[in-house]
Design an enzyme around this catalytic site. Structure first.
Site, short mmCIF file in Angstrom:
data_model
loop_
_atom_site.label_atom_id
_atom_site.label_comp_id
_atom_site.label_asym_id
_atom_site.label_seq_id
_atom_site.Cartn_x
_atom_site.Cartn_y
_atom_site.Cartn_z
N TYR A 121 -106.37 65.53 63.02
CA TYR A 121 -105.62 64.19 63.32
C TYR A 121 -106.45 63.48 63.32
O TYR A 121 -106.98 62.77 63.84
CB TYR A 121 -104.70 64.45 65.03
CG TYR A 121 -103.43 63.46 64.92
CD1 TYR A 121 -102.21 64.34 64.31
CD2 TYR A 121 -103.70 62.28 65.19
CE1 TYR A 121 -101.01 63.99 64.36
CE2 TYR A 121 -102.33 61.84 65.10
CZ TYR A 121 -101.13 62.23 65.00
OH TYR A 121 -100.46 61.64 64.08
N GLN A 183 -95.31 67.31 66.32
CA GLN A 183 -95.58 68.26 65.33
C GLN A 183 -96.51 69.01 64.19
O GLN A 183 -96.47 69.64 64.57
CB GLN A 183 -93.92 67.54 64.50
CG GLN A 183 -94.08 66.77 63.53
CD GLN A 183 -93.47 65.62 63.65
OE1 GLN A 183 -93.89 65.76 65.15
NE2 GLN A 183 -93.80 63.98 63.50
N ASN A 206 -101.57 59.29 69.82
CA ASN A 206 -100.91 58.34 70.67
C ASN A 206 -100.57 58.96 71.65
O ASN A 206 -100.82 60.28 71.15
CB ASN A 206 -99.74 57.60 70.01
CG ASN A 206 -98.70 58.28 69.50
OD1 ASN A 206 -98.83 60.19 69.72
ND2 ASN A 206 -97.36 58.41 68.38
N SER A 229 -109.80 51.99 75.04
CA SER A 229 -111.24 51.86 74.91
C SER A 229 -111.64 50.80 75.98
O SER A 229 -110.74 50.37 76.67
CB SER A 229 -110.58 50.85 73.87
OG SER A 229 -110.91 52.10 72.53
N GLN A 251 -113.72 45.35 71.57
CA GLN A 251 -112.50 46.70 72.60
C GLN A 251 -111.14 46.36 72.81
O GLN A 251 -110.68 46.88 72.67
CB GLN A 251 -113.42 47.15 73.70
CG GLN A 251 -114.63 47.84 72.91
CD GLN A 251 -114.85 48.26 71.45
OE1 GLN A 251 -114.09 49.90 72.22
NE2 GLN A 251 -115.05 48.60 70.58
N HIS A 254 -108.26 46.69 70.75
CA HIS A 254 -108.72 48.08 70.53
C HIS A 254 -107.02 48.70 70.71
O HIS A 254 -105.97 49.56 70.43
CB HIS A 254 -108.89 49.33 70.75
CG HIS A 254 -109.83 49.44 70.10
ND1 HIS A 254 -109.84 50.44 68.78
CD2 HIS A 254 -111.17 49.61 70.22
CE1 HIS A 254 -110.99 50.53 68.35
NE2 HIS A 254 -111.83 50.43 68.32
N GLU A 319 -117.02 54.02 78.81
CA GLU A 319 -116.93 54.69 77.15
C GLU A 319 -118.09 53.76 76.86
O GLU A 319 -118.95 54.93 75.79
CB GLU A 319 -115.87 53.93 76.96
CG GLU A 319 -115.76 54.80 75.40
CD GLU A 319 -114.89 54.80 74.51
OE1 GLU A 319 -113.98 53.72 74.30
OE2 GLU A 319 -114.16 55.46 73.37
N HIS A 320 -118.38 52.80 76.36
CA HIS A 320 -119.37 51.73 75.74
C HIS A 320 -120.15 51.20 76.71
O HIS A 320 -119.52 49.49 77.57
CB HIS A 320 -118.74 51.02 74.53
CG HIS A 320 -117.98 51.68 74.27
ND1 HIS A 320 -116.47 51.73 73.90
CD2 HIS A 320 -118.75 52.85 72.74
CE1 HIS A 320 -115.75 52.26 72.89
NE2 HIS A 320 -117.59 53.02 72.27
N ASP A 353 -119.44 52.01 65.98
CA ASP A 353 -118.03 52.48 66.29
C ASP A 353 -118.15 52.67 64.05
O ASP A 353 -117.21 54.03 63.85
CB ASP A 353 -117.02 51.26 65.69
CG ASP A 353 -116.83 51.34 67.24
OD1 ASP A 353 -117.08 52.10 68.00
OD2 ASP A 353 -115.84 50.21 68.03
N GLU A 407 -119.39 94.69 96.71
CA GLU A 407 -118.47 94.14 95.68
C GLU A 407 -117.16 95.51 95.83
O GLU A 407 -115.86 94.53 95.48
CB GLU A 407 -118.70 93.58 94.07
CG GLU A 407 -119.51 92.60 94.26
CD GLU A 407 -119.74 91.45 92.97
OE1 GLU A 407 -118.78 92.09 92.03
OE2 GLU A 407 -120.74 90.47 93.21
N HIS A 412 -116.90 100.22 87.93
CA HIS A 412 -118.27 99.37 88.21
C HIS A 412 -119.47 100.60 88.19
O HIS A 412 -120.21 101.10 86.73
CB HIS A 412 -118.64 98.08 88.35
CG HIS A 412 -117.78 97.15 87.74
ND1 HIS A 412 -115.80 97.32 88.13
CD2 HIS A 412 -118.19 95.79 87.33
CE1 HIS A 412 -115.88 96.30 87.20
NE2 HIS A 412 -117.10 95.61 87.03
#
Lengths: 427, 427
Positions: A121, A183, A206, A229, A251, A254, A319-320, A353, A407, A412
């Protein structure tokens, strides 16, 4: 920018966007519509939310060729060079299977194969990032995924951005669809007349995209659901305030929910960075996005020692993480939790990046404690293989039957023992 | 057992248990209670659902020692041998980091480290499986996880099963807690006065455990949420009907929702297996569990060719796939989707459950298309490392800035460019 002593504790807390009940209900309804009405639902939703009237979801070869034609050749060369760096970094992640043979003729093995199909995506509009195409597609290609599909919401005129199509072209991807939001995720997961479903869906989006990915998870695989971010910078008095501020803002621009944190031993640097952030913010085109991120989700912490800063960074598990200290490599060696570590003055975060080769899809919300960057490993699967010889079975059948009975699983035990049952006339 | 032609299509469909709305609400409430009231909530829930009045959640060293003392030495030896096989198989999964150096003095690297803490949920009561302890703990140990915790619901007398404690002892695990259900998962995720939270929760459990794991996912990591057991067997007329039937029942006895599927080219075998299943069912101790699994979620399919059977098996993507054909290895080579493949007559499925060394935590519900067995890879994380030299920055800064501006991220471009800004008096 706010400045506080680290001794008062880390106040920056990151949490995952859950979506409102209304949003969850809407996403479920959209997915059901796509399941029930396929392309028709896709056309309706695309007109409703993207304002584009489509008669076909698939981007034509001609559209791609025209986009490449229009695209700045210098940028095409830059993207091509970036793609080569990314490919080189990810090629070291290729995984081999293995086989362990025993003397009794038995063996166990792990077979590694690629997932067969993946759908990426790509967000549209202002957030149409060609770099995201590279970062998601290349690991899948290196893994050996045979079918890779892009899907992205069109502009009102029914087109995708030249940058996204040019990136697809560079990577040799020709199956591209026009659709966005929940969708698009539903179509990738369950298919429509014109879209064959895929096994794994990756890529940013999003809240509707994130909720849809969570909804279809299990029916298909998904990558992580990324939060806003984050950057944390460990810096001492050898760092330049204007550079630290610029990296924090890179950052912050973003997302209004992005987080930028400075951890420093230097009060002087703290004050100078705070001032620089305000100054640089004033002329930043995305000031309206970066300002709330700086005001509400960011902080400058002053600590007594580098070790205290390291401890705080591990607690954040950002993250960074940039390290701009006198002995940056040594500090980096001590870090336990971060998505990516940028060492030294010249390793500004955007280098990762776009260009260095590492993946920019990274764990957010402190999940670097247990999660990793998107990688080739995300596009492979492993099958266990067991081959027991008659001798191996003979040597071990009693032990296995005993463990099964321990068990309470008599069936088995009997299965293993059945190989020695007296056989009738039928096999 | 029902028999049908494969040409009429695969009718066995596997879906994930979602839980009722009531169950989801109950689980959320339990998690909140544990967050709010810690140990107090744990004691209350343990009394309510397990009927055990506890004053301490932690299993004492003495309790473990006594359990080992009481435990059958032969079974202890069997479990020890199984553990060694499992360890050996998983040791081949150890992963190394790598570093790629460029001529300009820059490098990118991947650092591999273990997750720091993991909590294994072990079901109690009739489903207290020592083998699950081995299968979850050993990959974590091989990965290098420094803190591994077990949690399991106690019997009414407040004890855990000797088998579970003996398995913990064999593996050198001493941090064991008495608690089950959603409250155990909540305690592992968020901690209580006596339980320090962990970074990752693994292990099987009932619907409440599964829902709780889904709920805490993101705050901590979880393993897959496993569905009921599945077995598919590809067999031709070289297979023995009693053995095929016994192996089908070995999985059917796990769960009324378990699925056992035979794919065969032999009508004769189909009929004989059908008959054998009914016959063997009659004397199976867990007949009440296996019967509905066979009646409602199982099928014998007859196909025209081995290739047709392979195609069907790939469509099912079963958790366990046995191959009992004349050329079993060649058939196995063609399989694309299965959690684990058992090749040949002597590779009865329980061999993999207990002893061969492969992991018995495997993808269900057709997720073998994109998922894999529990492994060492599930207990590591990877950190990306970027170190750019001044020269590397110099050589590439313009490209990176161009790519950032292409995406409308001026702040990113400025961050990279800031290293060449004129410096004032403050750094």
């Amino acid at each position: 920018m706010k400045v506080t002593r680290l001794s008062s504790g880390i106040s920056i807390r990151r949490t995952i966007a859950e979506g409102t009940e209304q949003q969850v209900t809407a996403v479920k309804a959209i997915i059901q519509e796509v399941k029930d009405h396929g392309d028709k639902a896709m056309f309706r939703f695309t007109e409703k939310w993207d304002g584009a009237k489509l008669t076909s979801l698939r981007v034509t070869e001609e559209e791609i060729a025209q986009a490449v034609e229009r695209f700045d050749p210098q940028l095409l060369a830059d993207l091509t060079e970036a793609a080569a760096n990314i490919r080189k970094y990810h090629e070291s992640q290729q995984q081999q299977g293995y086989r362990l043979d025993n003397e009794d003729g038995s063996y166990v093995a792990q077979r590694v194969t690629a997932i067969e199909s993946a759908g990426l995506y790509v967000p549209g509009g202002t957030a149409a990032y060609p770099s995201s195409v590279l970062m998601n597609v290349i690991p899948a290609q290196v893994a050996g995924v045979s079918r890779i599909v892009l899907i992205s919401p069109p502009s009102k005129d029914g087109t995708l951005s030249d940058g996204v199509l040019a990136s697809a072209h560079i990577l040799g991807i020709s199956e591209v669809y026009k659709s966005g939001g929940a969708q698009a995720v539903a179509a990738l997961a369950y298919g429509t007349e014109s879209i064959v479903p895929v096994d794994k869906i990756t890529g940013p989006g999003n809240i509707f995209v994130a909720l849809a990915k969570r909804e279809v998870n299990g029916d298909v695989a998904i990558d992580m659901i990324a939060g806003p971010s984050e950057i944390a910078i460990i810096a001492d008095d050898t760092a330049y305030a204007d550079e630290v501020a610029a990296d924090l803002l890179s950052q912050a621009e973003h997302d209004p929910l992005a987080s930028a944190v400075l951890l420093t031993t230097s009060e002087k640097l703290a004050d100078a960075v705070s001032e620089q952030v305000e100054k640089q913010l004033a002329s930043l085109p995305r000031e309206a996005i970066a300002s709330p991120a700086i005001a509400n989700h960011s902080m400058i912490y002053i600590g007594d020692s580098i070790n205290e800063l390291i401890e705080a960074a591990d607690q954040l598990a950002p993250e960074h993480l940039e390290i701009m200290t006198a002995d940056a490599e040594a500090v980096a060696d001590k870090i336990r939790h971060a998505g990516a570590i940028f060492i030294g003055r010249y390793s500004s975060e955007p280098i990762g990046d776009y260009f260095a080769g590492t993946n920019h899809v990274l764990p957010t919300n402190s999940t670097a404690r247990f999660s990793s960057a998107l990688s080739v490993y995300d596009f492979i699967k492993r099958t266990s293989i067991i081959r027991y010889s008659e001798k191996a079975w003979q040597n071990n059948k009693e032990k296995i039957a005993r463990l099964a009975r321990l068990e309470g699983l008599e069936g088995h035990a009997r299965a293993v023992e059945s190989r020695s049952w007296e056989k009738g006339t039928t096999k």
